[in-house]
Design an enzyme around this catalytic site. Sequence first.
Site, mmCIF file in Angstrom:
data_model
loop_
_atom_site.group_PDB
_atom_site.id
_atom_site.type_symbol
_atom_site.label_atom_id
_atom_site.label_comp_id
_atom_site.label_asym_id
_atom_site.label_seq_id
_atom_site.Cartn_x
_atom_site.Cartn_y
_atom_site.Cartn_z
ATOM 1 N N GLN A 1 -6.819 -15.398 -4.097
ATOM 2 C CA GLN A 1 -7.878 -14.573 -4.680
ATOM 3 C C GLN A 1 -8.022 -14.881 -6.163
ATOM 4 O O GLN A 1 -7.166 -15.533 -6.763
ATOM 5 C CB GLN A 1 -7.524 -13.089 -4.496
ATOM 6 N N ASP B 1 2.083 -5.679 -7.809
ATOM 7 C CA ASP B 1 2.118 -5.197 -9.196
ATOM 8 C C ASP B 1 3.370 -4.373 -9.477
ATOM 9 O O ASP B 1 3.710 -4.147 -10.637
ATOM 10 C CB ASP B 1 0.857 -4.370 -9.484
ATOM 11 N N GLY C 1 2.283 -10.098 4.978
ATOM 12 C CA GLY C 1 2.875 -8.891 5.554
ATOM 13 C C GLY C 1 2.892 -8.905 7.078
ATOM 14 O O GLY C 1 3.832 -8.405 7.705
ATOM 15 N N ASP D 1 0.331 -1.107 0.798
ATOM 16 C CA ASP D 1 -0.349 -0.994 -0.494
ATOM 17 C C ASP D 1 -1.156 -2.262 -0.686
ATOM 18 O O ASP D 1 -0.835 -3.111 -1.517
ATOM 19 C CB ASP D 1 0.698 -0.845 -1.608
ATOM 20 N N THR E 1 -4.883 -4.732 -0.680
ATOM 21 C CA THR E 1 -6.286 -4.761 -1.068
ATOM 22 C C THR E 1 -7.093 -4.270 0.135
ATOM 23 O O THR E 1 -6.548 -4.036 1.220
ATOM 24 C CB THR E 1 -6.681 -6.208 -1.432
HETATM 25 N N1 SAM Z 1 -3.704 -0.141 -5.407
HETATM 26 C C1 SAM Z 1 -4.515 -1.185 -4.920
HETATM 27 C C2 SAM Z 1 -5.843 -0.811 -4.369
HETATM 28 O O1 SAM Z 1 -5.924 -0.195 -3.302
HETATM 29 O O2 SAM Z 1 -6.840 -1.113 -5.025
HETATM 30 C C3 SAM Z 1 -3.728 -2.189 -4.161
HETATM 31 C C4 SAM Z 1 -3.018 -2.982 -5.206
HETATM 32 S S1 SAM Z 1 -1.982 -4.276 -4.777
HETATM 33 C C5 SAM Z 1 -2.295 -5.301 -6.178
HETATM 34 C C6 SAM Z 1 -2.668 -5.098 -3.390
HETATM 35 C C7 SAM Z 1 -1.916 -6.385 -3.062
HETATM 36 O O3 SAM Z 1 -1.933 -6.615 -1.661
HETATM 37 C C8 SAM Z 1 -2.504 -7.628 -3.721
HETATM 38 O O4 SAM Z 1 -1.626 -8.099 -4.708
HETATM 39 C C9 SAM Z 1 -2.661 -8.614 -2.558
HETATM 40 O O5 SAM Z 1 -2.300 -9.935 -2.916
HETATM 41 C C10 SAM Z 1 -1.721 -8.013 -1.521
HETATM 42 N N2 SAM Z 1 -2.026 -8.413 -0.137
HETATM 43 C C11 SAM Z 1 -3.247 -8.562 0.449
HETATM 44 N N3 SAM Z 1 -3.102 -8.982 1.710
HETATM 45 C C12 SAM Z 1 -1.765 -9.099 1.956
HETATM 46 C C13 SAM Z 1 -1.004 -9.498 3.080
HETATM 47 N N4 SAM Z 1 -1.594 -9.879 4.224
HETATM 48 N N5 SAM Z 1 0.361 -9.488 2.975
HETATM 49 C C14 SAM Z 1 0.962 -9.112 1.815
HETATM 50 N N6 SAM Z 1 0.276 -8.752 0.710
HETATM 51 C C15 SAM Z 1 -1.067 -8.735 0.777
#
Ligand code: SAM
Length: 277
Positions: free
Chosen positions: A37, A92, A143, A160, A162
């Site tokens: 991303q 984060d 994940g 948690d 995206t």
């Molecule tokens: N608080 C946030 C929101 O809802 O806007 C979420 C924040 S956190 C930075 C989300 C993280 O999920 C991102 O860093 C992203 O890279 C990660 N992410 C997305 N898909 C994922 C997956 N399949 N496995 C693990 N992490 C994932």
Amino acid sequence: MNPMEEANIWFAEAHDEGVALTFKITNHLFSKKSAHQRIDIFETLSYGKMLVLDGRVQLTEKDEFIYHEMLVHIPMLHHPAPRRVLIIGGGDGGAAKEAVKHDVESVTVVEIDEDVVRAAKEYLPFTASAYDDPRVHLHIGDGVQFIEQSDEKYDVVLVDSTDPIGPAEMLFAGEFYGKLKRVLNPGAVVAIQAGSPWYSGDVTAKSYRLLRESFRDVRIYLAPIPTYPAGMWSFIMASDAEMGEPRPITFSTRYITDDVMRGAFALPRFLLEALEG
Ligand code: SAM
């Protein structure tokens, strides 16, 4: 005045075709197109540092505590004694920072994008300081793959992620919730962030229905988050155990109280209707 502030630069996130939330930017601290991303970190005039992924605000220094306290403490306090926690996404460190306020043995963060973790460690110490706690373990990977392959079991699993576009899409699928079972200890509690009930009540409702296909006790709760679309966010908590009353809060918080926790489960009519829909 710093030159960027003087230049009058604003970042806008469109919430629909006619509405956007805009932040005055005083510095563009980091920008990278990672393998997963686009990552940007801005210094904003009013909300401090802000993490943006693919143009969508993920957290700001000023209001991250609301989201992270509500995502983490509500499920943790509905478990009698959570010792092992798994966080999917959350690179984060914000969710891990809240999880270690409990008497936990380990908190495993599974984040797909190593660049998010690197950038957070450099620019977002108010969340990434969680990685200094020896109980927090970072695993870089997807994940979904992690839960398919892991031999470990957890008391609380927090998604948690995206929103369900791009790398997080599979984290909102019914099969994922079914597969989660393999990593759950008896009585485990799961919680996910389930989007904006105002703009995407269909996503909230779909996640609720899918979780109900896999878990016995499933509950939605809400929190006001100033920098998220419509300022209102939904979370869903699920367990195969009947979740009773939450344990009282015994650690320091800035948003959640025992009363806030109780009140968060009151849902507005439009969301109840979307759930029936
Ligand atoms: N608080 C946030 C929101 O809802 O806007 C979420 C924040 S956190 C930075 C989300 C993280 O999920 C991102 O860093 C992203 O890279 C990660 N992410 C997305 N898909 C994922 C997956 N399949 N496995 C693990 N992490 C994932």
